[in-house]
Design a protein around this motif. Sequence first.
Motif: not given
Length: 277
Positions: A117-121, A123-124, A228-233, A245-246
């Motif tokens: 979840v943190m990794d995804s945020l 990235r954004l 891109g927060l709510h864009t679905v592929r 993330l480290p």
Amino acid sequence: SSPIHLISGLPRAGSTVLAALLRQNPRFHAGMTSPVGGLVNRMLDAMSEENEFSVFISPEQRQDLILSIFSAYYQQQIAENKVIFDTNRLWCSKLPLICQLFPEAKVICCVRNVAWVMDSLERLVRRNAFEISRMFRNRAEISTVYSRTEALSQGNRLVGFAYNALKEAFYSEQADRLLLVDYEFLAIAPEQTLSLIYQFIGEEPFNHDLESIEYEEPEFDRKLRTEGLHTVRSRVEFKPRRSILPPDLFERFSQLSFWTDTTNSVANVINFKTSSK
């Protein structure tokens, strides 16, 4: 009346993908987070002791006023007799209220290893490098990946609040209405996941198109300055990748998945462990 179910759980854990899939079924209405949860909170505040006229509002009226928010907001869907899914991370913290309003309601909670979840945020944030995301409140918070993840994991913030609310619901006496859906399982086995969701809410199966799902709310994401927060592929698939993330942060957040152990909970969980039973 139209059945109402709720989608809740963690951010970046598949709730928008799930809503995009469910809304393919013409009998269903689903979308990203709606304003209903916020309006319910405002109404509860307005009826609290702070308002000297609250003595004139009976318990029945309180319930009716809260219910009126749902019925006014979903008037059209109710008229069309649709099954409504309202998405909001705060529903996990409002189970006693939900149970009284909608005794038949089920809550689908999207979960995901908090490190991802943190990794995804993160990235954004990095993808929108020229914007200051409104997920953060000041320059100090946004300065490094450590301060960003620290800020987001606080109890009243995007990830921390959702996590605490989910934990409260998971161990509550109403947890049997919860169905936790693991993000990886949804991405790898979407048909099986949907089939289990349909069984859980007692609806007739529907043939979903997993190759072309579409959903985006660009206006909302632009306002948050996090495009891109709510864009679905366009298709449901699982893409393994390395975390940005480290390692110490990844390790720390990876240890928070309490839902993998259902010993003290009556919640229902869909993940690789439960589906292989």
